[in-house]
Design a protein around this motif. Sequence first.
Motif, short mmCIF file in Angstrom:
data_model
loop_
_atom_site.label_atom_id
_atom_site.label_comp_id
_atom_site.label_asym_id
_atom_site.label_seq_id
_atom_site.Cartn_x
_atom_site.Cartn_y
_atom_site.Cartn_z
N LEU A 53 -40.82 -59.00 -74.28
CA LEU A 53 -42.69 -58.58 -74.42
C LEU A 53 -42.50 -57.50 -75.53
O LEU A 53 -44.27 -56.63 -74.90
CB LEU A 53 -42.45 -58.93 -73.08
CG LEU A 53 -43.14 -59.34 -72.26
CD1 LEU A 53 -42.98 -59.36 -70.21
CD2 LEU A 53 -43.61 -60.70 -72.34
N SER A 54 -42.02 -57.17 -75.65
CA SER A 54 -41.79 -56.49 -77.21
C SER A 54 -43.13 -57.23 -78.40
O SER A 54 -43.59 -57.98 -78.07
CB SER A 54 -40.66 -56.21 -77.41
OG SER A 54 -40.01 -57.09 -78.22
N ASN A 55 -43.60 -55.77 -78.77
CA ASN A 55 -44.43 -56.03 -80.10
C ASN A 55 -43.47 -56.67 -81.31
O ASN A 55 -44.69 -57.99 -81.72
CB ASN A 55 -45.46 -54.56 -80.67
CG ASN A 55 -45.76 -54.44 -79.57
OD1 ASN A 55 -47.10 -55.49 -78.93
ND2 ASN A 55 -46.10 -53.11 -79.78
N ILE A 80 -36.55 -65.94 -84.48
CA ILE A 80 -36.75 -66.95 -83.72
C ILE A 80 -36.06 -66.31 -82.36
O ILE A 80 -35.20 -65.90 -81.95
CB ILE A 80 -35.34 -68.27 -84.00
CG1 ILE A 80 -36.36 -68.86 -85.09
CG2 ILE A 80 -35.24 -69.08 -82.96
CD1 ILE A 80 -35.16 -69.80 -86.30
N ASN A 81 -36.51 -66.63 -81.39
CA ASN A 81 -36.61 -66.06 -80.15
C ASN A 81 -35.10 -66.98 -79.09
O ASN A 81 -35.78 -68.32 -79.09
CB ASN A 81 -38.10 -66.69 -79.29
CG ASN A 81 -37.48 -65.60 -77.67
OD1 ASN A 81 -36.29 -65.90 -77.37
ND2 ASN A 81 -38.34 -65.22 -76.96
N ALA A 82 -34.10 -66.98 -79.33
CA ALA A 82 -32.74 -67.53 -78.50
C ALA A 82 -33.04 -67.87 -77.12
O ALA A 82 -32.41 -68.57 -76.58
CB ALA A 82 -31.67 -67.37 -79.32
N GLY A 83 -33.82 -67.26 -76.47
CA GLY A 83 -34.25 -66.61 -75.15
C GLY A 83 -32.97 -65.83 -74.35
O GLY A 83 -32.25 -65.25 -74.86
N TYR A 84 -33.56 -66.14 -73.41
CA TYR A 84 -32.58 -64.93 -72.18
C TYR A 84 -30.96 -65.41 -72.80
O TYR A 84 -29.74 -65.69 -72.96
CB TYR A 84 -32.70 -66.00 -70.86
CG TYR A 84 -31.70 -65.10 -69.59
CD1 TYR A 84 -31.67 -64.07 -70.00
CD2 TYR A 84 -30.27 -65.60 -68.99
CE1 TYR A 84 -30.90 -62.94 -68.99
CE2 TYR A 84 -30.75 -65.38 -67.64
CZ TYR A 84 -30.27 -63.77 -67.77
OH TYR A 84 -29.66 -62.78 -67.52
N PHE A 85 -30.70 -63.42 -72.86
CA PHE A 85 -29.69 -63.41 -73.36
C PHE A 85 -28.04 -64.51 -72.63
O PHE A 85 -27.12 -64.38 -73.17
CB PHE A 85 -29.17 -61.48 -73.01
CG PHE A 85 -27.77 -61.59 -73.70
CD1 PHE A 85 -27.48 -61.25 -74.83
CD2 PHE A 85 -26.03 -61.44 -72.42
CE1 PHE A 85 -26.34 -60.50 -74.77
CE2 PHE A 85 -25.40 -60.12 -73.51
CZ PHE A 85 -25.22 -60.00 -74.03
N ASN A 116 -36.01 -61.44 -69.22
CA ASN A 116 -37.11 -61.24 -71.00
C ASN A 116 -35.96 -60.84 -71.64
O ASN A 116 -36.42 -60.00 -72.50
CB ASN A 116 -38.04 -60.43 -70.48
CG ASN A 116 -39.22 -61.07 -69.36
OD1 ASN A 116 -39.37 -61.96 -70.41
ND2 ASN A 116 -39.70 -60.89 -68.80
N THR A 117 -34.94 -60.04 -71.22
CA THR A 117 -33.37 -59.69 -71.89
C THR A 117 -33.51 -60.68 -72.90
O THR A 117 -32.59 -61.66 -72.31
CB THR A 117 -32.16 -58.69 -71.15
OG1 THR A 117 -33.15 -58.03 -70.89
CG2 THR A 117 -31.23 -58.42 -72.11
#
Length: 138
Positions: A53-55, A80-85, A116-117
Amino acid sequence: MKKLDEEVEKIMVERFGKDTMIALATIEEETPYVRYVNAYYENGAFYVITYALSNKIKHMEQNPTVAIAGEWFTAHGKGINAGYFGKKENRVIAGKLKNAFAEWIDNGHNNFDDENTIILRIELTDGVLFSHGTRYEF
C-alpha cells in the motif's frame, strides 16, 4: 528480463548482489518521486521488500516504468509486484533477500505475517554502468 552480457552481469553481481541502497524513481501524474530503497540484484533485476500500500507501489500500478540509480549506475526498468513475501512462488528469492538483508530484516519494521509485505521486482530494460573507466550500455 533483460539478459546482460557476461562482463556487465559479473560487475552488477559484485556491486549489487548484496544489500545495497539504490535511488528508485516513480511517476504520478507527470510528477517524479524519488526515494532510497534497500535492494538486491540478480539476473537482470533488482528486488526490494516493501509494503503493497506504499506510494511507490501505487505509482507503479498506474505506470510501471521506473528509473533507478546506484554506485556508478543508472537504468530504467519495469516495476512488478511479485506478491506476498511468504507465498510459495517467492520462496527462493525470499530466502536470498533474508540472507542479503540479514542485518536489518528482523528489526521490527517488516511484518512477514502481513500479506501486504511484498517483493518488488524491478526488471531492467536499459542502463549505463561505469567500471574502472569503462562505460557499458545495455
